[in-house]
Design a protein around this motif. Structure first.
Motif, PDB file in Angstrom:
ATOM      1  N   GLN A   1      -2.648   8.400  -2.253  1.00  9.24           N
ATOM      2  CA  GLN A   1      -2.159   9.468  -3.208  1.00  9.24           C
ATOM      3  C   GLN A   1      -2.875  10.658  -2.991  1.00  9.24           C
ATOM      4  OE1 GLN A   1      -3.030   7.941  -7.227  1.00  9.24           O
ATOM      5  NE2 GLN A   1      -2.506   9.855  -8.246  1.00  9.24           N
ATOM      6  N   HIS A   2      -2.049  11.903  -2.964  1.00  8.26           N
ATOM      7  CA  HIS A   2      -2.246  13.011  -2.526  1.00  8.26           C
ATOM      8  C   HIS A   2      -2.255  13.893  -4.070  1.00  8.26           C
ATOM      9  CE1 HIS A   2      -1.976  17.271  -0.662  1.00  8.26           C
ATOM     10  NE2 HIS A   2      -2.422  16.435   0.551  1.00  8.26           N
ATOM     11  N   ARG A   3      -2.813  15.203  -3.835  1.00  9.05           N
ATOM     12  CA  ARG A   3      -2.545  16.062  -5.065  1.00  9.05           C
ATOM     13  C   ARG A   3      -0.992  16.516  -5.039  1.00  9.05           C
ATOM     14  NH1 ARG A   3      -4.323  22.218  -4.872  1.00  9.05           N
ATOM     15  NH2 ARG A   3      -2.578  22.408  -3.542  1.00  9.05           N
ATOM     16  N   GLN A   4      -0.373  16.305  -4.216  1.00 15.68           N
ATOM     17  CA  GLN A   4       0.971  16.837  -4.457  1.00 15.68           C
ATOM     18  C   GLN A   4       1.959  15.610  -5.145  1.00 15.68           C
ATOM     19  OE1 GLN A   4       2.277  19.923  -3.476  1.00 15.68           O
ATOM     20  NE2 GLN A   4       3.999  19.120  -4.543  1.00 15.68           N
ATOM     21  N   ASP A   5       1.368  14.436  -4.793  1.00 13.67           N
ATOM     22  CA  ASP A   5       2.174  13.399  -5.658  1.00 13.67           C
ATOM     23  C   ASP A   5       2.040  13.512  -7.287  1.00 13.67           C
ATOM     24  OD1 ASP A   5       2.673  11.812  -3.191  1.00 13.67           O
ATOM     25  OD2 ASP A   5       0.649  11.120  -3.226  1.00 13.67           O
ATOM     26  N   LEU A   6       0.892  14.023  -7.619  1.00  9.30           N
ATOM     27  CA  LEU A   6       0.644  14.461  -9.065  1.00  9.30           C
ATOM     28  C   LEU A   6       1.544  15.470  -9.643  1.00  9.30           C
ATOM     29  CD1 LEU A   6      -3.256  14.053  -9.362  1.00  9.30           C
ATOM     30  CD2 LEU A   6      -1.588  12.932 -10.772  1.00  9.30           C
TER      31      LEU A   6
ATOM     32  N   GLN B   1       0.985  -1.115   0.058  1.00 10.55           N
ATOM     33  CA  GLN B   1      -0.201  -0.027  -0.095  1.00 10.55           C
ATOM     34  C   GLN B   1       0.912   1.311  -0.101  1.00 10.55           C
ATOM     35  OE1 GLN B   1      -3.705   0.395   2.361  1.00 10.55           O
ATOM     36  NE2 GLN B   1      -2.636   1.865   3.468  1.00 10.55           N
ATOM     37  N   ALA B   2       1.102   1.947  -1.197  1.00  6.83           N
ATOM     38  CA  ALA B   2       2.067   2.973  -1.106  1.00  6.83           C
ATOM     39  C   ALA B   2       1.662   4.016  -2.116  1.00  6.83           C
ATOM     40  CB  ALA B   2       3.482   2.154  -1.887  1.00  6.83           C
ATOM     41  N   ALA B   3       2.206   5.155  -2.178  1.00  8.41           N
ATOM     42  CA  ALA B   3       1.902   6.443  -3.021  1.00  8.41           C
ATOM     43  C   ALA B   3       2.785   6.008  -4.408  1.00  8.41           C
ATOM     44  CB  ALA B   3       2.405   7.394  -2.333  1.00  8.41           C
ATOM     45  N   PRO B   4       1.869   5.860  -5.659  1.00  4.31           N
ATOM     46  CA  PRO B   4       2.475   5.933  -6.593  1.00  4.31           C
ATOM     47  C   PRO B   4       3.405   7.195  -7.254  1.00  4.31           C
ATOM     48  CG  PRO B   4       0.366   6.443  -7.108  1.00  4.31           C
ATOM     49  CD  PRO B   4       0.600   6.364  -5.445  1.00  4.31           C
ATOM     50  N   ILE B   5       3.997   6.990  -7.977  1.00  2.00           N
ATOM     51  CA  ILE B   5       4.849   8.189  -8.672  1.00  2.00           C
ATOM     52  C   ILE B   5       4.070   8.558  -9.844  1.00  2.00           C
ATOM     53  CG2 ILE B   5       6.964   9.347  -9.381  1.00  2.00           C
ATOM     54  CD1 ILE B   5       8.456   7.417  -7.547  1.00  2.00           C
ATOM     55  N   PRO B   6       3.074   9.420 -10.095  1.00  2.00           N
ATOM     56  CA  PRO B   6       2.183   9.681 -11.124  1.00  2.00           C
ATOM     57  C   PRO B   6       2.886  10.392 -12.320  1.00  2.00           C
ATOM     58  CG  PRO B   6       1.226  10.436  -8.939  1.00  2.00           C
ATOM     59  CD  PRO B   6       2.669  10.297  -8.687  1.00  2.00           C
ATOM     60  N   LEU B   7       2.568   9.686 -13.356  1.00  2.00           N
ATOM     61  CA  LEU B   7       3.041  10.078 -14.825  1.00  2.00           C
ATOM     62  C   LEU B   7       4.280   9.615 -15.210  1.00  2.00           C
ATOM     63  CD1 LEU B   7       1.467  13.631 -14.607  1.00  2.00           C
ATOM     64  CD2 LEU B   7       0.512  11.717 -15.555  1.00  2.00           C
ATOM     65  N   ASN B   8       5.133   9.314 -14.202  1.00  2.00           N
ATOM     66  CA  ASN B   8       6.527   9.164 -14.482  1.00  2.00           C
ATOM     67  C   ASN B   8       6.726   7.453 -14.251  1.00  2.00           C
ATOM     68  OD1 ASN B   8       9.265   8.653 -14.310  1.00  2.00           O
ATOM     69  ND2 ASN B   8       9.894  10.704 -13.569  1.00  2.00           N
ATOM     70  N   PHE B   9       6.697   6.995 -15.215  1.00  2.00           N
ATOM     71  CA  PHE B   9       6.565   5.420 -15.323  1.00  2.00           C
ATOM     72  C   PHE B   9       7.906   4.730 -14.789  1.00  2.00           C
ATOM     73  CE2 PHE B   9       2.491   3.729 -17.109  1.00  2.00           C
ATOM     74  CZ  PHE B   9       1.705   4.837 -17.221  1.00  2.00           C
ATOM     75  N   GLU B  10       8.844   5.171 -15.444  1.00  2.00           N
ATOM     76  CA  GLU B  10      10.229   4.766 -14.895  1.00  2.00           C
ATOM     77  C   GLU B  10      10.139   4.789 -13.537  1.00  2.00           C
ATOM     78  OE1 GLU B  10      13.540   5.153 -17.246  1.00  2.00           O
ATOM     79  OE2 GLU B  10      12.634   5.091 -19.265  1.00  2.00           O
ATOM     80  N   ALA B  11      10.123   5.952 -12.815  1.00  2.00           N
ATOM     81  CA  ALA B  11      10.534   5.909 -11.579  1.00  2.00           C
ATOM     82  C   ALA B  11       9.441   5.305 -10.655  1.00  2.00           C
ATOM     83  CB  ALA B  11       9.998   7.665 -11.203  1.00  2.00           C
TER      84      ALA B  11
END
Length: 316
Positions: A218-223, A10-20
């Motif tokens: 997920q938080h807005r800041q993650d995006l 259960q973790a925060a993704p790194i939105p939009l950046n697939f390699e990261a």
């Protein structure tokens, strides 16, 4: 094999950046496998992040919105494709530890995006499951999957399958998956709120299988951070700033037994959830309820499932 150690990351993704995002997923899955997990689950679209703007940014659905178009372009550029070599770090983990990983991703199919919950398994290509019906506003970005990706992996522990989010309220999709005889089912959600918990408990009880209900944090800041890591985009950033400044996907992941009791429960932050599944519980439960067998009434009901690829184009 009568026991299966499992984990939910259960973790925060790194939105939009697939390699990261793949690098983070590999780190987390590696940690889970080092602790013995043979099946590791991530939530819906962990790779690429859940598109929060669809539900939370008032302007997202406006025709010709520059922010929506910019985000769509970025996702098309970043999305995984069939045979994507960027997934090799995850595949290598599965091969090395003789384990499986269920992870959600935005996938590019021709010129469209799909919501795909991939099951990576040792020594084989990933098993895809593309969401059959994107939910409500999700139809602005994702096309529909077809029956060709409605399947299970036949593991030494039993059959393992995936469904995504509101597919758990599609009775015929559930019936089809129950017919495939899942021992373990991954229910991928953006966040496991109360109604999603109920759907996951119901699936476990109805299907007489273990369920890993996997959510994101997920938080807005993650995006905003994910966008910045790709160089930023003013139009996309303006749309993201319309989203409330708070955590919108809050985890709540659960590991559920075939009698619907909760074996492990996560809170609202990032955490690793572990459980040891006693697979003998499945056959014990079938004594009273087998929805694909003695409760199915084939003389009254019949389900036909097409597993053909529906590409819309046939080249003779």
């Amino acid at each position: 094999m009568t026991t299966l150690p499992v984990a939910i990351c259960q973790a925060a993704p790194i939105p939009l950046n697939f390699e990261a995002g793949i690098a983070k997923a590999a780190k987390l899955a590696g940690e889970a496998m080092e602790h013995g997990a043979k099946l590791v689950a991530f939530g819906e679209t962990f790779l690429g992040g859940y598109p929060l703007w669809l539900d939370e940014a008032p302007g997202a659905a406006l025709w010709d919105h520059p922010g929506s178009k910019a985000l769509h372009r970025i996702m098309l550029e970043q999305a995984i494709v069939a045979g994507d070599e960027r997934l090799l770090p995850l595949q290598e983990l599965c091969d090395r530890h003789d384990a499986m990983i269920s992870i959600g991703a935005h996938e590019r199919v021709r010129q469209s995006l799909c919501n795909n919950q991939l099951l990576l398994r040792p020594g084989e290509a990933p098993l895809p499951h593309r969401k059959l019906v994107p939910t409500h506003g999700e139809r602005l970005i994702w096309t529909r999957g077809d029956g060709s990706t409605l399947g299970v992996h036949q593991s030494p522990y039993g059959n393992v399958g995936n469904l995504i989010c509101w597919e758990h309220w599609m009775p015929l999709a559930r019936a089809a998956m129950h017919n495939l005889g899942e021992a373990v089912h991954i229910a991928a959600w953006p966040t496991v709120r109360e109604t999603y918990s109920i759907a996951s408990w119901h699936y476990a009880f109805e299907g007489r299988c273990f369920v890993l209900a996997a959510g994101l944090v997920q938080h807005r800041q993650d995006l905003l951070d994910g966008l910045a890591s790709l160089g930023g985009n003013a139009e996309a950033e303006a749309l993201i700033h319309e989203i409330p400044d708070e955590a919108l996907n809050k985890g709540g992941s659960q590991i559920i037994a075939p009698d619907s009791r909760v074996l492990a429960q996560a809170g609202e932050g990032e955490e690793m959830l572990h459980a040891e599944l006693d697979l003998s519980e499945i056959d014990n439960g079938l004594a009273s309820l087998d929805t694909d067998g003695h409760f199915s009434r084939p003389d009254v009901f019949e389900l036909s499932v097409s597993t053909e690829v529906k590409s819309g184009v046939v080249w003779d």
